[in-house]
Every structure is written in structure tokens, then in C-alpha cells.
Write a protein that holds these residues in place. Structure first.
Motif, short mmCIF file in Angstrom:
data_model
loop_
_atom_site.label_atom_id
_atom_site.label_comp_id
_atom_site.label_asym_id
_atom_site.label_seq_id
_atom_site.Cartn_x
_atom_site.Cartn_y
_atom_site.Cartn_z
N UNK A 1 -31.70 56.95 53.50
CA UNK A 1 -32.82 56.98 52.51
C UNK A 1 -32.94 58.43 51.96
N UNK A 2 -32.68 59.48 52.50
CA UNK A 2 -32.63 60.63 51.97
C UNK A 2 -31.65 60.86 50.82
N UNK A 3 -30.48 60.40 51.11
CA UNK A 3 -29.28 60.49 49.91
C UNK A 3 -29.66 59.47 48.88
N UNK A 4 -30.04 58.42 49.27
CA UNK A 4 -30.58 57.52 48.06
C UNK A 4 -31.72 57.93 47.52
N UNK A 5 -32.75 58.52 47.95
CA UNK A 5 -33.98 58.97 47.19
C UNK A 5 -33.37 60.35 46.17
N UNK A 6 -32.35 61.15 46.63
CA UNK A 6 -32.01 62.15 45.80
C UNK A 6 -31.32 61.84 44.62
N UNK A 7 -30.13 60.82 45.04
CA UNK A 7 -29.47 60.34 43.83
C UNK A 7 -30.08 59.62 42.81
N UNK A 8 -31.05 58.75 43.47
CA UNK A 8 -31.91 57.82 42.23
C UNK A 8 -32.93 58.67 41.53
N UNK A 9 -33.60 59.63 42.28
CA UNK A 9 -34.37 60.65 41.73
C UNK A 9 -33.55 61.46 40.71
N UNK A 10 -32.26 61.85 40.97
CA UNK A 10 -31.59 62.72 39.94
C UNK A 10 -31.24 61.80 38.82
N UNK A 11 -31.07 60.78 38.83
CA UNK A 11 -30.75 59.77 37.74
C UNK A 11 -32.03 59.62 36.77
N UNK A 12 -33.11 59.38 37.52
CA UNK A 12 -34.34 59.36 36.84
C UNK A 12 -35.02 60.47 35.94
N UNK A 13 -34.48 61.48 36.60
CA UNK A 13 -34.93 63.01 35.96
C UNK A 13 -34.21 63.09 34.88
N UNK A 14 -32.68 62.88 34.79
CA UNK A 14 -31.80 63.19 33.93
C UNK A 14 -32.15 62.25 32.69
N UNK A 15 -32.58 60.99 33.02
CA UNK A 15 -32.74 60.10 32.08
C UNK A 15 -34.31 60.32 31.32
N UNK A 16 -34.99 61.02 32.11
CA UNK A 16 -36.49 61.36 31.58
C UNK A 16 -37.25 60.28 31.81
N UNK A 17 -37.32 59.23 32.96
CA UNK A 17 -37.82 58.48 33.00
C UNK A 17 -39.17 58.40 33.72
N UNK A 18 -40.24 57.83 33.47
CA UNK A 18 -41.54 58.08 34.34
C UNK A 18 -41.54 57.08 35.46
N UNK A 19 -42.13 57.83 36.40
CA UNK A 19 -42.32 57.20 37.80
C UNK A 19 -43.82 56.81 37.97
N UNK A 20 -44.71 57.01 36.77
CA UNK A 20 -45.96 56.49 36.80
C UNK A 20 -46.00 54.82 37.34
N UNK A 21 -46.91 54.47 37.83
CA UNK A 21 -47.14 53.02 38.23
C UNK A 21 -48.48 52.63 38.62
N UNK A 22 -48.89 51.83 37.96
CA UNK A 22 -50.19 51.13 38.45
C UNK A 22 -50.43 50.04 39.63
N UNK A 23 -49.06 49.95 40.13
CA UNK A 23 -48.89 49.06 41.24
C UNK A 23 -48.40 49.67 42.48
N UNK A 24 -48.93 50.77 42.81
CA UNK A 24 -48.48 51.75 44.18
C UNK A 24 -48.83 50.74 45.27
N UNK A 25 -49.89 50.06 45.43
CA UNK A 25 -50.05 49.26 46.56
C UNK A 25 -48.68 48.33 46.75
N UNK A 26 -48.58 47.38 45.76
CA UNK A 26 -47.30 46.77 46.02
C UNK A 26 -46.13 47.48 46.42
N UNK A 27 -45.83 48.78 45.99
CA UNK A 27 -44.48 49.42 46.20
C UNK A 27 -44.66 49.83 47.55
#
Length: 290
Positions: free
Chosen positions: A52-78
């Protein structure tokens, strides 16, 4: 152009459509190989953590490079989706270390059967004749597949493998709900890896972690790489291909795992074991057509 040339052309340009699920299935099978190899050096908890660590780092890097938002109103579901997914992964990895690779993979792939039953109970969806047939076939397949484990010392691994399918079904149920709420797939996957990593870190540090050396570090690298690439290929398959075809092709993981288990560890199941695997695969295909 020959069929082989067309295939290589599509591979070169990335236009595989549902065929990306074939790539993902092979990678998921290889991931299972690295889990089994890693069992000699690490606990199942540690293997899940590094995955999961490598998955988190990989996906997090892509999200950061694309400037996507991680804000969510459904954290309980997540959080619920991630908790169920993490428990499923823990049980799945443990089962891989204890049972033949193909058996462990097949037990985890009972998740569509559980998802169908959970959808009827939780979401009040109507079960048609096809789904009822799939549940019946799946039940027979599970009984046949688990039969040898209850006559040996592997009964706990067999039950945990089945429960990994149940918790995966619960996780997929929440993924469906998050999809209905408009959450993109990449955000769902990121929160799963983030929450699983944080939870896994606490469990890993509960005891002294196993040492990472030159002799076993390549196993962790292979585990993280195959898992991440498999996730990406699967996501691409569902994005580009027919979803029903993709869902069916996902069961190639069972086939690849059978071949890899036989080649690397001589895991050859009795005839009723392969019959059980076939019943569970058919059950999953029918359940996915709801």
C-alpha cells in the motif's frame, strides 16, 4: 496485417481496450508470486504495508502532478471502503502464504458472489434467477474448494480466504456507493492506500519490523511494482473497454495463478479443485451480469 502484428501495434499505442484486463490479470498473478516469496522474510501485515505504501506514493505523485483535489465530502464512505478493503487484503495475503496460489486467488474472487448477496440485503436489490443460480454455483464451488483444507491444518487459511472475498464484496459495495456520489476512481484508490498505509504502519510498528536486505528487498520492489501496475491496467481496462467483458477477463488471474503455482511450486490441484474453480468463475460471471 497479421493478428500478432495487430496485437503488438495495439500494445505500442496503448489501444488495448478490455485487453488491458489481460495485462492486469497477469500482473495480479505475479503479485501473488511475490507475496508467496515474501512470506519467507516478512509477515503478511508487513507485505500488505509495503504494497500500500508504494501505491499511495505512486498515486499521490500523479494526483499532485495533475493538480487534482483530494477534498471530499464523503470521507466516512472512504474510511469504511478502505477498512473493508484493508481487512480483505490482509486475509488474502495470509491465505496466499498458506495455500496453493490458485486456491487463495479463487477464494478471494468469490467477491462478486458476496457483492450480489450484499446488494440484495443492504441495497434491497431484487435477485433475479441468474443471480440466484450464480449464488448456488458459487456455494457448491466454495464447498468443493474448501473440502481439502478442513481435512488438514489449513482450515484457518481456507476460512480467511473466503472471508477475504466477503470483505472485498463489502469494499466493492462502498465503491459503488462512492461512484453514485460522484467520487472519481483515482480518489477512491488514493484514500484506500492512504488509510491502509496509516493503519498498517501501526500494526507493523507493534512488533519489531523484519529487516530489509539486498536478499529480500527485490521481493518488496516486485510486489509493489506489480500491484501498482496491475491497478493502473485494470483502471485503464474499465475506462476503455466493455465493463462486462472486463469483469469476465478478470478471472484470468485464476488461470495465470494456476500456471504460475504449478511452474514455481508444483501446485497441482485434484480434479475436484479445478471443478470448484470453474464453478466459482461461472458464478462470478453470472453475478456480474446483474
Amino acid at each position: 496485417m497479421t493478428p500478432t502484428a495487430r496485437l503488438f501495434s495495439r500494445l505500442k499505442t496503448g489501444r488495448l481496450g478490455a485487453g488491458w484486463m489481460v495485462v492486469a490479470s497477469l500482473l495480479f498473478g505475479l503479485m501473488g508470486v511475490f507475496v508467496k516469496l515474501g512470506a519467507a522474510h516478512f509477515t503478511s501485515i508487513e507485505l500488505v504495508f509495503y504494497r500500500t505504501v508504494l501505491g499511495m506514493v505512486s498515486i499521490g505523485a500523479v494526483v499532485w502532478l495533475r493538480g487534482q483535489s483530494l477534498a471530499t465530502a464523503h470521507f466516512a464512505y472512504h474510511f469504511k471502503r478502505s477498512a473493508f478493503g484493508y481487512l480483505s487484503l490482509l486475509m488474502y495475503f495470509y491465505t496466499i502464504t498458506q495455500l496453493p496460489l490458485a486456491t487463495a486467488v479463487t477464494l478471494n474472487y468469490t467477491s462478486p458472489m458476496f457483492l450480489a448477496g450484499l446488494s440484495a440485503w443492504w441495497l434491497k436489490e431484487r435477485l433475479g434467477h441468474r443471480v440466484l443460480l450464480s449464488l448456488g454455483l458459487g456455494f457448491m464451488g466454495v464447498v468443493l474448494l474448501l473440502k481439502p483444507t478442513f481435512s488438514a491444518d489449513a482450515w484457518l487459511a481456507g476460512l480467511l480466504g473466503l472471508f477475504s472475498g466477503l470483505f472485498a464484496g463489502l469494499a466493492y459495495l462502498h465503491v459503488r456507493e462512492l461512484g453514485r456520489l460522484g467520487e472519481p476512481e483515482w480518489r477512491v484508490v488514493f484514500y484506500f492506500t492512504l488509510i491502509s498505509t496509516l493503519g498498517g504502519l501501526g500494526l507493523v510498528l507493534w512488533h519489531t519490523p523484519s529487516p530489509i536486505t539486498w536478499d529480500n528487498g527485490w521481493i518488496l520492489l516486485g510486489l509493489g511494482t506489480t500491484a501498482t501496475l496491475a491497478q493502473l491496467a485494470m483502471t485503464r481496462a474499465y475506462h476503455d473497454g466493455n465493463k462486462f467483458v472486463v469483469a469476465n477477463l478478470a478471472y484470468l488471474t485464476v488461470v495465470f495463478s494456476s500456471v504460475l503455482g504449478a511452474l514455481l511450486w508444483g501446485d497441482v490441484l485434484p480434479l475436484e479443485g479445478y471443478l470448484a474453480m470453474g464453478l466459482i468463475i461461472v458464478s462470478g460471471i453470472l453475478a456480474s451480469r446483474r
